[in-house]
Design a protein around this motif. Structure first.
Motif, PDB file in Angstrom:
ATOM      1  N   GLY A  95     -19.360  19.823 -26.887  1.00 47.50           N
ATOM      2  CA  GLY A  95     -20.036  19.324 -28.078  1.00 47.50           C
ATOM      3  C   GLY A  95     -21.529  19.335 -27.800  1.00 47.50           C
ATOM      4  O   GLY A  95     -22.071  20.309 -27.264  1.00 47.50           O
ATOM      5  N   PRO A  96     -22.246  18.254 -28.124  1.00 55.15           N
ATOM      6  CA  PRO A  96     -23.692  18.220 -27.865  1.00 55.15           C
ATOM      7  C   PRO A  96     -24.038  17.843 -26.430  1.00 55.15           C
ATOM      8  O   PRO A  96     -25.221  17.749 -26.080  1.00 55.15           O
ATOM      9  N   HIS A  97     -23.026  17.623 -25.580  1.00 54.60           N
ATOM     10  CA  HIS A  97     -23.266  17.079 -24.244  1.00 54.60           C
ATOM     11  C   HIS A  97     -22.949  18.103 -23.142  1.00 54.60           C
ATOM     12  O   HIS A  97     -22.335  19.142 -23.388  1.00 54.60           O
ATOM     13  N   HIS A  98     -23.364  17.772 -21.945  1.00 57.74           N
ATOM     14  CA  HIS A  98     -23.078  18.575 -20.762  1.00 57.74           C
ATOM     15  C   HIS A  98     -21.892  17.958 -20.025  1.00 57.74           C
ATOM     16  O   HIS A  98     -21.823  16.739 -19.867  1.00 57.74           O
ATOM     17  N   LEU A  99     -20.957  18.802 -19.554  1.00 57.84           N
ATOM     18  CA  LEU A  99     -19.774  18.297 -18.863  1.00 57.84           C
ATOM     19  C   LEU A  99     -19.435  19.193 -17.675  1.00 57.84           C
ATOM     20  O   LEU A  99     -19.354  20.415 -17.801  1.00 57.84           O
ATOM     21  N   HIS A 100     -19.217  18.555 -16.510  1.00 52.35           N
ATOM     22  CA  HIS A 100     -18.633  19.207 -15.329  1.00 52.35           C
ATOM     23  C   HIS A 100     -19.363  20.481 -14.895  1.00 52.35           C
ATOM     24  O   HIS A 100     -18.751  21.423 -14.407  1.00 52.35           O
ATOM     25  N   GLY A 101     -20.697  20.512 -15.088  1.00 51.66           N
ATOM     26  CA  GLY A 101     -21.480  21.626 -14.560  1.00 51.66           C
ATOM     27  C   GLY A 101     -21.710  22.779 -15.505  1.00 51.66           C
ATOM     28  O   GLY A 101     -22.348  23.764 -15.129  1.00 51.66           O
ATOM     29  N   GLY A 102     -21.185  22.699 -16.741  1.00 51.09           N
ATOM     30  CA  GLY A 102     -21.412  23.764 -17.710  1.00 51.09           C
ATOM     31  C   GLY A 102     -20.325  24.822 -17.683  1.00 51.09           C
ATOM     32  O   GLY A 102     -19.304  24.692 -17.007  1.00 51.09           O
ATOM     33  N   SER A 103     -20.543  25.909 -18.413  1.00 49.92           N
ATOM     34  CA  SER A 103     -19.509  26.942 -18.538  1.00 49.92           C
ATOM     35  C   SER A 103     -19.344  27.743 -17.254  1.00 49.92           C
ATOM     36  O   SER A 103     -18.244  28.200 -16.936  1.00 49.92           O
ATOM     37  N   LEU A 104     -20.430  27.940 -16.487  1.00 52.06           N
ATOM     38  CA  LEU A 104     -20.346  28.549 -15.155  1.00 52.06           C
ATOM     39  C   LEU A 104     -20.585  27.430 -14.153  1.00 52.06           C
ATOM     40  O   LEU A 104     -21.696  26.919 -14.028  1.00 52.06           O
ATOM     41  N   ASN A 105     -19.522  27.038 -13.465  1.00 52.89           N
ATOM     42  CA  ASN A 105     -19.578  25.832 -12.643  1.00 52.89           C
ATOM     43  C   ASN A 105     -18.925  26.093 -11.294  1.00 52.89           C
ATOM     44  O   ASN A 105     -18.457  27.200 -11.016  1.00 52.89           O
ATOM     45  N   LEU A 106     -18.872  25.068 -10.455  1.00 51.06           N
ATOM     46  CA  LEU A 106     -18.300  25.242  -9.118  1.00 51.06           C
ATOM     47  C   LEU A 106     -16.802  25.501  -9.150  1.00 51.06           C
ATOM     48  O   LEU A 106     -16.245  26.047  -8.191  1.00 51.06           O
ATOM     49  N   SER A 107     -16.141  25.110 -10.226  1.00 47.42           N
ATOM     50  CA  SER A 107     -14.680  25.197 -10.303  1.00 47.42           C
ATOM     51  C   SER A 107     -14.179  26.569 -10.710  1.00 47.42           C
ATOM     52  O   SER A 107     -13.000  26.872 -10.499  1.00 47.42           O
ATOM     53  N   ASN A 108     -15.017  27.397 -11.320  1.00 47.16           N
ATOM     54  CA  ASN A 108     -14.538  28.706 -11.781  1.00 47.16           C
ATOM     55  C   ASN A 108     -15.257  29.865 -11.098  1.00 47.16           C
ATOM     56  O   ASN A 108     -15.447  30.937 -11.682  1.00 47.16           O
ATOM     57  N   GLN A 109     -15.645  29.645  -9.828  1.00 44.75           N
ATOM     58  CA  GLN A 109     -16.250  30.694  -9.017  1.00 44.75           C
ATOM     59  C   GLN A 109     -15.551  30.769  -7.661  1.00 44.75           C
ATOM     60  O   GLN A 109     -14.962  29.787  -7.199  1.00 44.75           O
ATOM     61  N   PHE A 110     -15.668  31.931  -7.030  1.00 39.24           N
ATOM     62  CA  PHE A 110     -15.204  32.061  -5.648  1.00 39.24           C
ATOM     63  C   PHE A 110     -16.198  31.397  -4.711  1.00 39.24           C
ATOM     64  O   PHE A 110     -17.407  31.585  -4.835  1.00 39.24           O
ATOM     65  N   TRP A 111     -15.681  30.623  -3.769  1.00 34.48           N
ATOM     66  CA  TRP A 111     -16.493  30.037  -2.710  1.00 34.48           C
ATOM     67  C   TRP A 111     -16.395  30.927  -1.465  1.00 34.48           C
ATOM     68  O   TRP A 111     -15.429  31.667  -1.289  1.00 34.48           O
ATOM     69  N   ASN A 112     -17.387  30.846  -0.605  1.00 34.94           N
ATOM     70  CA  ASN A 112     -17.366  31.578   0.659  1.00 34.94           C
ATOM     71  C   ASN A 112     -16.626  30.763   1.707  1.00 34.94           C
ATOM     72  O   ASN A 112     -16.894  29.571   1.885  1.00 34.94           O
ATOM     73  N   LEU A 113     -15.698  31.399   2.381  1.00 35.94           N
ATOM     74  CA  LEU A 113     -14.966  30.735   3.456  1.00 35.94           C
ATOM     75  C   LEU A 113     -15.838  30.714   4.716  1.00 35.94           C
ATOM     76  O   LEU A 113     -16.243  31.759   5.220  1.00 35.94           O
TER      77      LEU A 113
END
Length: 318
Positions: A95-113
């Protein structure tokens, strides 16, 4: 989308507890505990493949199953805050607010091992034009303690509020949390408006539905930040049927507890159809919308500082 087995890593201890993590979102995808000689329970919700995790972010209500959430977990009012005299505008993705880091966030990216051993896994990810490094470490010991350490350092001021977003169910991920009981070590909750934005006020839990000072039946719906007292144990979840108990500890000022609609009609692992009360989240974190309230600890991380969120999930079998 990559979904090969090498992107899933498993921790084990001598008691037969096994925890599988995924490089995508630094997710905890399964957590299996032997509760008897004949019964092993997977007590977190999850998906079978990386592709399933990625596709879940195309849903309107994104579940964030088992992921590390950030850079800022929770809501930011209108996506705005001030850092000194500078006004920062974040993405308005809820909605008008920011939530959980936005559309590109830590949860929907590959992390480096960074490293992977039988008892410990460490990931890292660079964000903010490579100016901010975030690490996630999971370690499992023979006391059935899962230690989660989320840390961040930065070369440029950034709003940080990380958390681990596993949905737990001590009756198994195919069960219903309404069969469980919960206790929360909090005398107050954050007051919030209709959009779940904190007002800045603290409300007593006494004589309200949020009073979990003793074990009570798990709620069918809750989306509330509890103000922790400072004692070691933040929350307890227990299953009286099988004697399994989860204790949650953290160095953060709040645990945001969530049971709700994000999982409704989602097909998870083992073709399980999740529903509103399939799991409960204990999101240990700083208060949401912190820079917009003078009485909250600000979540703005500056160069030379180190952010560290330490969470311990202990599983006990009586």
């Amino acid at each position: 989308m990559r979904k090969e087995k090498q992107f899933f890593r498993t921790l084990k201890n001598k008691n037969g507890v096994e925890i599988t993590c995924c490089d995508f979102g630094a997710v905890i995808s399964s957590l299996t505990i032997p509760v008897s000689e004949n019964e092993n329970l997977d007590v977190v919700l999850g998906f079978d493949t990386i592709e399933d995790y990625a596709e879940s972010f195309m849903l309107v209500a994104k579940p964030f199953l088992g992921a590390v959430v950030g850079p800022h977990a929770g809501r930011v009012h209108f996506g705005k805050y001030k850092n000194g005299i500078q006004e920062i505008q974040l993405e308005q993705n809820h909605g008008p607010h920011h939530l959980h880091g936005g559309s590109l966030n830590l949860s929907n990216q590959f992390w480096n091992l960074v490293s992977a051993f039988e008892s410990e896994i460490q990931y890292e990810i660079l964000i903010n034009d490579l100016k901010t490094k975030i690490t996630a470490e999971y370690s499992l010991n023979d006391k059935n303690e899962l230690n989660v350490v989320l840390q961040a350092v930065t070369e440029e001021d950034i709003l940080i509020n990380l958390t681990q977003h596993s949905y737990f169910n001590l009756d198994g991920h195919q069960g219903d949390v309404r069969s469980l009981k919960m206790q929360v070590n909090a005398e107050e909750v954050l007051e919030s408006d209709d959009d779940l934005i904190p007002t800045g006020n603290f409300l007593t839990v006494q004589d309200t539905p949020f009073d979990f000072s003793i074990l009570k039946t798990c709620p069918a719906k809750i989306d509330t930040s509890f103000v922790l007292r400072g004692e070691k144990t933040a929350a307890i979840l227990t299953n009286e049927r099988n004697g399994l108990t989860l204790k949650v500890e953290t160095n953060q000022p709040s645990v945001h507890i969530y049971v709700g609609g994000s999982c409704d009609h989602i097909t998870g692992k083992e073709n399980t159809v999740y529903h509103h009360t399939s799991g409960i989240c204990f999101e240990a974190q700083n208060f949401p919308d912190s820079p917009n309230h003078e009485n909250f600890k600000s979540g703005i991380l500056k160069p030379g500082e180190k952010y560290s969120n330490e969470i311990k999930f202990t599983f006990e079998i009586n």
